[in-house]
Enzyme design. Sequence first.
Site, mmCIF file in Angstrom:
data_model
loop_
_atom_site.group_PDB
_atom_site.id
_atom_site.type_symbol
_atom_site.label_atom_id
_atom_site.label_comp_id
_atom_site.label_asym_id
_atom_site.label_seq_id
_atom_site.Cartn_x
_atom_site.Cartn_y
_atom_site.Cartn_z
ATOM 1 N N GLY A 20 -11.807 5.363 8.036
ATOM 2 C CA GLY A 20 -10.993 4.148 8.169
ATOM 3 C C GLY A 20 -10.601 3.943 9.617
ATOM 4 C CB THR A 22 -12.734 -0.193 12.210
ATOM 5 O OG1 THR A 22 -12.986 -0.177 10.791
ATOM 6 C CG2 THR A 22 -13.927 0.403 12.932
ATOM 7 N NE ARG A 27 -5.340 -2.827 15.330
ATOM 8 C CZ ARG A 27 -4.397 -3.670 15.733
ATOM 9 N NH1 ARG A 27 -4.210 -3.892 16.999
ATOM 10 N NH2 ARG A 27 -3.644 -4.295 14.844
ATOM 11 C CE LYS A 160 3.784 4.430 0.765
ATOM 12 N NZ LYS A 160 4.018 3.099 1.382
ATOM 13 C CG ASP A 189 7.130 10.153 2.382
ATOM 14 O OD1 ASP A 189 7.641 9.608 3.383
ATOM 15 O OD2 ASP A 189 7.498 9.906 1.233
ATOM 16 C CG HIS A 190 5.597 6.979 7.752
ATOM 17 N ND1 HIS A 190 5.374 6.142 6.697
ATOM 18 C CD2 HIS A 190 6.485 6.335 8.548
ATOM 19 C CE1 HIS A 190 6.098 5.045 6.848
ATOM 20 N NE2 HIS A 190 6.783 5.141 7.965
ATOM 21 C CE LYS A 194 10.432 6.489 9.549
ATOM 22 N NZ LYS A 194 9.974 5.641 10.634
ATOM 23 C CG ASP A 247 5.519 -0.345 0.068
ATOM 24 O OD1 ASP A 247 4.451 0.242 0.334
ATOM 25 O OD2 ASP A 247 6.183 -0.971 0.929
ATOM 26 C CG HIS A 252 8.917 6.068 2.674
ATOM 27 N ND1 HIS A 252 7.917 6.981 2.928
ATOM 28 C CD2 HIS A 252 8.372 4.842 2.902
ATOM 29 C CE1 HIS A 252 6.820 6.324 3.293
ATOM 30 N NE2 HIS A 252 7.063 5.038 3.275
#
Length: 517
Positions: A20, A22, A27, A160, A189-190, A194, A247, A252
């Site tokens: 993935g 591109t 990015r 996710k 799980d970003h 943090k 979502d 989160h």
Amino acid sequence: MTNTHNDLTIAANACFLIFGATGDLARRKLFPALYSLYREGKLEEDFAVVGIARRARTNEEFREDLYQSIQEFCRYKADRDDQWERFAQHFEYKSLDSSNVLGFHELRELTNQLDVKFNIPGNRLFYLALGPELFGSVSQNLRSGGLLDSPGWHRLIIEKPFGYDLKSAETLNAQIHEVFKEDEIYRIDHYLGKEMVQNIEAIRFANAFFEPLWNNKHIANIQITLSETVGVEERGGYYDKSGALRDMGQNHMLQMVTMIAMEPPSRMLPEDIRDEKVKVLRSLRGYSSSEEVRNHVIRGQYSHGSHKGKDLPAYREEDSVNPSSTTETYFAAKVYVDNFRWAGVPFYVRTGKRLPVKTTEIVVEFKNVPENVYFAKKSVLQPNLLVIRVNPMEGIFIKINTKRSGSESVIIPIAMEFCQSCEIGHNTPEAYERLINDAARGDSTYFTRWDEVALAWSFVDRIAKAWSEDASDLHHYPAGSWGPDQANNLLADDGFKWWPVNGQDEDDVIWISNKQG
Ligand SMILES: NC(=O)C1=CN([C@@H]2O[C@H](COP(=O)(O)OP(=O)(O)OC[C@H]3O[C@@H](n4cnc5c(N)ncnc54)[C@H](OP(=O)(O)O)[C@@H]3O)[C@@H](O)[C@H]2O)C=CC1
Ligand SMILES: O=C1O[C@H](COP(=O)(O)O)[C@@H](O)[C@H](O)[C@H]1O
């Protein structure tokens, strides 16, 4: 308690395969993360990155995309100098359809060559920045294509959403487990990457004045807000099937609840920490009947509105959204952790799109002193608060009561703030940076284990099921507002209120802060 987290300074010595490459995530997040790791010496010269997607790209074009992504999104900017050239030469592009095993044999050849070129001992980190429908087949193709035959370790980072509900997550998990062992799977799980979410452990377990009070005898309620100003942007197709509960809630939000509520682990080892988080998830009170769900969970969808003078469309007018959609873009819930420590303490959580402010904040509201015997006539005592600011500002503040200087017994609240982001500015590593680095070092602490994911889905599924049967409790809120008023009643019914985020609108509070100006 023993702290056995791996040494953060170890550099990764692996071939990263980004499926993935591109796409938007690569990015905006992945390439910038890799560049920051390189600039900080956490990636030395013995690594390689293969970007994989279907569209055609030469290596030169791919490296140009990489450069642009770093200029736009990375906390370090690149110059087109020797250092950049050295970094960029680690990147190669391979065009293939990941759902088909055909190209994987060539991919194996390429990675074997890169091993030799960059002195990599066969370690492989596979990052699936793809649509979830491809997660299962790519895992199978990695094995069939011989990508797992190299010496060294093999790890899979998976994005996710991990499933749509418990059933689909189980199916996906079974597919992946046919190829990878649980300790090789890193479910992102970003939020766990943090800085201030990770800091919860330190705030709780390194401070004598918090941990003894961290229970239902002294805490009145916990409030967690994840508010966003953005709408669904280009992700209407995905979001309309998902909604805020899946979502943000399933992952989160519940992860932050576990970090706040877990017992101190016996050691700071990944499995010990994750075991404690699982116990919290097991203790969540499940809401099953429609009535229970309605009484504890409020849902909303944004209608036409405005923010800072800008006109904003309704959710139903967004691209790729069903014009009569009943998907929630907001939810607020009263959650209970039914165990000894937290019995009776409500955790109020809320998240939404098109709210007035972008912020993630955790408020711990302490119970009042037994009786306001001394000051009642002249002052209303405000509860003590501990506020953890996660995003975008990072820091903490505590609110305490003190006597107004020079007065006899007038009590005033003082907020003492440590703004962490003001101190270290752009030096705070991005969540993705930490997590990629952790996975490369084999530290899975801040990734979600399967049992956590499954329990979180069980909790969410019941609510989603009740909602799917009857949408009459979907409230519409104007874009740019704080969501449906009904969310205030969740707290008001218990004698509480949402504390203003960022300590805003609290005129009577005296602030002491390291913030400039
Ligand atoms: N973007 C974000 O901020 C976030 C994304 N995620 C998750 O990350 C994943 C990726 O999201 P995002 O980058 O936004 O998605 P995009 O649609 O922007 O990118 C998808 C990528 O997958 C590639 N791709 C699609 N099909 C195939 C195929 N059959 N074979 C090979 N490559 C393929 C596409 O390239 P090509 O068309 O050239 O094949 C493209 O590079 C999703 O699971 C998403 O839910 C999670 C959190 C945040
Ligand atoms: O996972 C997601 O998170 C983002 C919010 O992340 P943040 O780091 O900017 O707070 C959210 O916009 C997106 O819908 C969701 O998929």
